[in-house]
Design an enzyme around this catalytic site. Sequence first.
Site, PDB file in Angstrom:
ATOM      1  N   CYS A   1       0.846  -1.492  -0.111  1.00  0.00           N
ATOM      2  CA  CYS A   1      -0.065  -0.260  -0.061  1.00  0.00           C
ATOM      3  C   CYS A   1       0.552   1.544  -0.243  1.00  0.00           C
ATOM      4  CB  CYS A   1      -0.804   0.346   1.146  1.00  0.00           C
ATOM      5  SG  CYS A   1      -2.174   0.843   0.877  1.00  0.00           S
TER       6      CYS A   1
ATOM      7  N   HIS B   1      -3.512  -5.558   0.879  1.00  0.00           N
ATOM      8  CA  HIS B   1      -2.988  -5.534   2.349  1.00  0.00           C
ATOM      9  C   HIS B   1      -3.186  -7.008   2.568  1.00  0.00           C
ATOM     10  CE1 HIS B   1      -2.596  -1.607   3.644  1.00  0.00           C
ATOM     11  NE2 HIS B   1      -3.848  -1.434   3.400  1.00  0.00           N
TER      12      HIS B   1
ATOM     13  N   GLU C   1      -2.178  -8.793   4.693  1.00  0.00           N
ATOM     14  CA  GLU C   1      -2.353  -9.138   6.009  1.00  0.00           C
ATOM     15  C   GLU C   1      -3.490  -9.246   6.153  1.00  0.00           C
ATOM     16  OE1 GLU C   1      -1.516  -6.558   4.547  1.00  0.00           O
ATOM     17  OE2 GLU C   1      -0.939  -4.559   6.180  1.00  0.00           O
TER      18      GLU C   1
ATOM     19  N   GLY D   1      -0.666 -14.537  38.156  1.00  0.00           N
ATOM     20  CA  GLY D   1      -0.952 -15.785  37.971  1.00  0.00           C
ATOM     21  C   GLY D   1      -1.568 -15.799  36.537  1.00  0.00           C
ATOM     22  N   GLY D   2      -1.246 -14.688  35.494  1.00  0.00           N
ATOM     23  CA  GLY D   2      -1.183 -14.461  34.217  1.00  0.00           C
ATOM     24  C   GLY D   2      -1.151 -15.508  33.447  1.00  0.00           C
TER      25      GLY D   2
ATOM     26  N   ASP E   1       1.055 -14.180  30.646  1.00  0.00           N
ATOM     27  CA  ASP E   1       3.036 -13.964  31.008  1.00  0.00           C
ATOM     28  C   ASP E   1       3.619 -13.811  31.391  1.00  0.00           C
ATOM     29  OD1 ASP E   1       1.236 -12.797  28.319  1.00  0.00           O
ATOM     30  OD2 ASP E   1       1.274 -10.881  28.900  1.00  0.00           O
TER      31      ASP E   1
END
Length: 509
Positions: free
Chosen positions: A79, A167, A169, A222-223, A225
Amino acid sequence: MQKNILILDFGSQYTQLIARRVRELNIYCEIKPFNKIPEDLSVFKAVILSGSPFSVRNAEAPIPDLSRIKGKMPLLGVCYGAQHLVQAKGGKVEASNTREFGRAHLQDINHENPLFDGIHTGSQVWMSHSDSIKSLPENAHRIASTEDVEMAAFQFDNEDTYGIQFHPEVYHTTDGLKLLENFLVKIAHVPQDWTPAKFVDLTVDELKKTIGNEKVVLGLSGGVDSTVAAVLLHKAIGKNLYCIFVNNGLLRKYEFEDVLDQYKGMGLNVKGVDASKRFYAALKDVKDPELKRKRIGNAFIEVFDDEAHQIEDVTYLAQGTIYPDVIESVSVNGPSVTIKSHHNVGGLPEYMKLKVVEPLRMLFKDEVRRVGKELGISPLLLGRHPFPGPGLAIRILEDVTPEKVDILQQVDHIFIQALREWDLYDKVWQAGAMLLPVHSVGVMGDERTYEKVVALRAVESTDGMTADWVDLPYKFLQKVSNKIINQVKGVNRVVYDISSKPPSTIEWE
Ligand code: XMP
């Protein structure tokens, strides 16, 4: 770290999506702002130029210096990127007067060209531009059109430099991934060997080298990541990783005990610290959402710092930062406007004067999950809904007290358990309950009641940036509402939130 593809960002909303798609092909890539091209390009095998909100005809349009790239390695302009390549080499880009937004179909494809290998006439592509290429530079030739756009794709003669005005993507471009694969694999010959297993091997080696025998402290939430970061580090440095899991009194019901047990079961050296009282004290009489976040952030820093100081000679602080946070902070447009100050522990590294290690800083959320799976972390833990750092405090729409937290924990627990029982938990991206600052009149038995109202919220999303409410079955809502009103003292009314983001947000505060 292996580096394969460089994506130069001109500020398009789709730049991250290009990176996602490249990584879906098991190829590693990095995004850099268009004006920060790395000194050492030898590690890159190809370059992709992103789209942009700017027009190349605009005086402020971002102009990259491609002198070390164009004609020297495979290059694909998307683009704006394509239009820049044309304009820079003497072709013409003009404001377009035909429809160049949305759906279009490829025609006049040059089937000899490897970029279109396996892509057929009629294949749907997605356009989103108000400028259009009117004529190509002398040494470039067209390789595909659409019904409205003549120069939909082109190549410079005798070099691997390509431009496409659509595009690849976005998911609406049916063969977009195929086109990217053609460019990266058939044209640039990049190996598709970026896998979670490889990431784990490389990262563990690198962590061993950088950290050596030093000690690292990490805050577990606790998450997903922080858990994946901890397990990776543990694999690299074993007992030199000290994890701290703070109970701020604002977690879900049973969360602290449950998650702590799971962490111990995973062999992590983790200390659970119950600091609920300190957080409640910091939140006393605070009603303003941003002030709540600040107070919680500060209390967290104090508690964490106290605990970290009890570990002798600790020199590193590990964080579960992921790629979207990293790109956001270096984006061409600068970080977006602060709607809510999410990164409530951002002040930690400066405050603690520790070196920072962030093993996940190059991964997207879904890649973190794949790495977590590779590391053998339980799917139950990896599939958990996101939960905000300030916890239930920002779901209590007034000042926070232990009694209100207790009510909300009960409501939330009934809701989440029911989602699991009805097999709806994994179909929902995030769910939770809000305690409203509203009393409503009700009747129980022969008694008039005047009690609290709670709102249930369940959304679908991919990254939390946009979200839509989930159409939960009426029967389900009915059962949950009955159970809440019958079992939770102090609540006599349940409502369901049917707002999308934008214009609403996921959390109410
Ligand atoms: P909003 O409410 O902005 O939320 O639509 C988007 C996502 O971010 C989470 N969230 C937070 N996470 N600290 C966090 O760690 C915060 O202060 C915070 N506020 C919102 C929210 O739960 C949702 O997943």
